[in-house]
Design a protein around this motif. Structure first.
Motif, PDB file in Angstrom:
ATOM      1  N   GLN A 289      -1.333   2.792  -9.453  1.00  0.00           N
ATOM      2  CA  GLN A 289      -0.529   2.505  -8.261  1.00  0.00           C
ATOM      3  C   GLN A 289       0.925   2.854  -8.555  1.00  0.00           C
ATOM      4  O   GLN A 289       1.536   2.297  -9.472  1.00  0.00           O
ATOM      5  CB  GLN A 289      -0.670   1.024  -7.916  1.00  0.00           C
ATOM      6  N   VAL A 290       1.455   3.794  -7.790  1.00  0.00           N
ATOM      7  CA  VAL A 290       2.845   4.221  -7.976  1.00  0.00           C
ATOM      8  C   VAL A 290       3.629   3.886  -6.722  1.00  0.00           C
ATOM      9  O   VAL A 290       3.227   4.245  -5.613  1.00  0.00           O
ATOM     10  CB  VAL A 290       2.937   5.728  -8.278  1.00  0.00           C
ATOM     11  N   GLU A 291       4.728   3.202  -6.887  1.00  0.00           N
ATOM     12  CA  GLU A 291       5.546   2.795  -5.740  1.00  0.00           C
ATOM     13  C   GLU A 291       7.014   3.051  -6.030  1.00  0.00           C
ATOM     14  O   GLU A 291       7.398   3.393  -7.158  1.00  0.00           O
ATOM     15  CB  GLU A 291       5.309   1.317  -5.417  1.00  0.00           C
ATOM     16  N   GLY A 292       7.818   2.911  -4.992  1.00  0.00           N
ATOM     17  CA  GLY A 292       9.258   3.131  -5.159  1.00  0.00           C
ATOM     18  C   GLY A 292       9.629   4.592  -5.261  1.00  0.00           C
ATOM     19  O   GLY A 292      10.673   4.940  -5.819  1.00  0.00           O
ATOM     20  N   GLY A 293       8.792   5.474  -4.701  1.00  0.00           N
ATOM     21  CA  GLY A 293       9.111   6.897  -4.713  1.00  0.00           C
ATOM     22  C   GLY A 293       9.856   7.319  -3.461  1.00  0.00           C
ATOM     23  O   GLY A 293       9.896   6.588  -2.470  1.00  0.00           O
ATOM     24  N   GLY A 296       5.500  10.150  -0.618  1.00  0.00           N
ATOM     25  CA  GLY A 296       4.151   9.913  -1.097  1.00  0.00           C
ATOM     26  C   GLY A 296       3.697  11.006  -2.041  1.00  0.00           C
ATOM     27  O   GLY A 296       2.954  10.756  -2.997  1.00  0.00           O
ATOM     28  N   CYS A 299       4.830  10.343  -5.521  1.00  0.00           N
ATOM     29  CA  CYS A 299       4.049   9.227  -6.065  1.00  0.00           C
ATOM     30  C   CYS A 299       2.680   9.719  -6.537  1.00  0.00           C
ATOM     31  O   CYS A 299       2.188   9.300  -7.597  1.00  0.00           O
ATOM     32  CB  CYS A 299       3.879   8.130  -5.022  1.00  0.00           C
ATOM     33  N   ARG A 379       0.605  -0.147 -12.724  1.00  0.00           N
ATOM     34  CA  ARG A 379       1.573  -0.068 -11.620  1.00  0.00           C
ATOM     35  C   ARG A 379       2.896   0.463 -12.150  1.00  0.00           C
ATOM     36  O   ARG A 379       3.469  -0.095 -13.098  1.00  0.00           O
ATOM     37  CB  ARG A 379       1.770  -1.442 -10.977  1.00  0.00           C
ATOM     38  N   VAL A 381       6.773   1.550 -11.003  1.00  0.00           N
ATOM     39  CA  VAL A 381       7.817   1.444  -9.985  1.00  0.00           C
ATOM     40  C   VAL A 381       8.906   2.449 -10.346  1.00  0.00           C
ATOM     41  O   VAL A 381       9.541   2.346 -11.392  1.00  0.00           O
ATOM     42  CB  VAL A 381       8.397   0.016  -9.919  1.00  0.00           C
ATOM     43  N   SER A 388       4.798   4.994  -1.522  1.00  0.00           N
ATOM     44  CA  SER A 388       3.829   4.573  -2.538  1.00  0.00           C
ATOM     45  C   SER A 388       2.527   5.334  -2.324  1.00  0.00           C
ATOM     46  O   SER A 388       2.279   5.886  -1.252  1.00  0.00           O
ATOM     47  CB  SER A 388       3.579   3.066  -2.470  1.00  0.00           C
ATOM     48  N   ASP A 389       1.690   5.351  -3.353  1.00  0.00           N
ATOM     49  CA  ASP A 389       0.346   5.914  -3.245  1.00  0.00           C
ATOM     50  C   ASP A 389      -0.485   5.410  -4.410  1.00  0.00           C
ATOM     51  O   ASP A 389       0.050   4.908  -5.407  1.00  0.00           O
ATOM     52  CB  ASP A 389       0.355   7.440  -3.214  1.00  0.00           C
ATOM     53  N   THR A 390      -1.818   5.569  -4.271  1.00  0.00           N
ATOM     54  CA  THR A 390      -2.750   5.035  -5.254  1.00  0.00           C
ATOM     55  C   THR A 390      -3.823   6.051  -5.571  1.00  0.00           C
ATOM     56  O   THR A 390      -4.319   6.746  -4.682  1.00  0.00           O
ATOM     57  CB  THR A 390      -3.407   3.734  -4.731  1.00  0.00           C
TER      58      THR A 390
END
Length: 409
Positions: A289-293, A296, A299, A379, A381, A388-390
């Motif tokens: 899980q990547v967030e704070g980009g 998308g 991420c 995860r 950040v 964000s994307d997964t």
């Protein structure tokens, strides 16, 4: 062994009105195994599909695209395992066409109303004579409640048949959704999965089907990876038989369109994640899980860099919290203006790195505790924005090498 995955009992897979599956043992590559499946559709069904973006695509993929473009009304699909009919040139196209003709004759249809699918070994001639010989048995077996057998018949190196069902209410009518997929290796679908088939009796206009298939794939199969390889045969087909008693869905942004898409996406994600759980040699199921980009897309770049890294994947197999490998993957993901001093890294709820460096409160035993789990969330950040994307992936074990070293034996 697959990671927390068991086959759905046949009794829990709902028949979809207007869809019948027939299964046979055709001896395409090995004797005494289900390796031929025929999917039959009632007239009036809507069909959409997405296919591999590998430029070295297999003969059946080329023919499927051609037949869908003719808009003749798809009435049947022909699926074989054991042979991918890829890397076979003009001869492969001729053999795939011959298989469509053979089924069309059995059903009194035109060949353009047939979609062919193949999976298995690449660069070997398709034994279309065995396929033709197996068609009568497959057609005699055709019935609505055959989804479990169909899920088995499309397997190659899979260890568990992958199939899921659900029911929802649209416009006061009950609507059924059932899907199957196969795949365990050569998985970084750049569209969908190795093979996937999903059907509903919902009423959906043909004009929406390509969009529906693309959106479902994008939210599910395009978010999984096992080994980073995009297959030559990836195909994901979505069928709406238009037999449920509700007003037709003419927009995916309508209330009914959103409800249907959400329910079908849930099944698609279960199928996609099942592929990862049954990844060749897999012992761990990992959510990246990547967030704070900023976007998308960036991420996803980071998520895939982590998910594809052999060093990361082998560390997870060993339950070794060598987590600098994850930070290194973040760094080479391709974000040119990435500020490493803003990056945080978590393993489940354990904060490992803060502002680009080891968190003062991080203890090795906490990381090891998480790494020993069969399901783990990584995860990251980025500290760059709100996107964000997964992506879902698995570890890389000794058995992956063994399975692929012996694949053609």
């Amino acid at each position: 062994m697959p990671v927390n995955l068991v086959a759905t009992p046949a009794a829990d897979l709902y028949p979809v009105p207007g869809v019948r599956w027939g299964i046979a043992e055709a001896g395409i590559r090995k004797a005494n195994r289900k390796d031929l499946a025929v999917l039959l559709l009632e007239d009036g069904a809507s069909v959409g599909a997405v296919f591999t973006q590998n430029r070295f695509c297999a003969a059946p993929v080329q023919i499927c695209r051609e037949h869908l473009g003719k808009k003749s009304g798809i009435r049947a699909m022909l699926i074989n395992t054991g042979n991918a009919n890829a890397g076979t040139g003009d001869d492969g196209l001729s053999r795939a066409h011959a298989s469509c003709i053979a089924l069309a004759r059995e059903l009194n249809l035109s060949p353009e109303q047939i979609l062919p699918f193949s999976t298995g070994v690449i660069m070997e001639p398709l034994p279309n004579d065995r396929i033709a010989a197996g068609l009568p048995a497959a057609l005699a077996d055709a019935r609505e409640d055959n989804w479990a057998n169909a899920a088995e018949a499309i397997m190659t190196t899979d260890t568990v048949a992958k199939a899921f069902s659900s029911r929802i209410t649209l416009g006061g009518a009950q609507v059924t959704i059932t899907g199957i997929s196969k795949g365990a290796g050569m998985i970084r679908p750049n569209m969908a999965t190795m093979l996937g088939f999903m059907a509903t009796d919902a009423c959906v206009s043909q004009g929406l089907m390509a969009q529906l298939a693309k959106e479902l794939a994008e939210g599910s199969f395009n978010r999984v990876t096992i080994d980073g390889d995009t297959s030559t045969n990836d195909s994901f087909v979505v069928v709406a038989t238009n037999q449920a008693r509700h007003s037709p869905v003419t927009s995916l942004d309508s209330d009914d369109g959103k409800a249907l898409r959400a329910a079908m996406l849930d099944i698609a994600r279960k199928l996609a994640q099942a592929i990862v759980r049954d990844g060749e040699g897999a012992t761990k199921f990992m959510t990246i899980q990547v967030e704070g980009g900023k976007t998308g897309e960036e991420c996803r770049k980071v998520a895939y860099a982590i998910a594809h890294s052999p060093l990361v994947k082998t560390a997870f197999f060993a339950s070794d919290p060598n987590l600098g490998r994850i930070l290194a993957a973040v760094g080479y993901a391709g974000i040119d203006d990435l500020d490493q001093t803003k990056i945080d890294l978590y393993l489940d709820d354990v904060l490992v790195a803060k502002n680009g460096g080891r968190h003062a409160g991080y203890a090795e035993e906490d990381g090891q505790r998480v790494m020993k789990q069969s399901e783990i969330t990584v995860r990251v950040v980025l500290g760059r924005g709100i996107a964000s994307d997964t992506v879902w992936t698995c570890d890389l074990s000794y058995d992956y090498v063994k399975i692929n070293a012996d694949y053609r034996s």
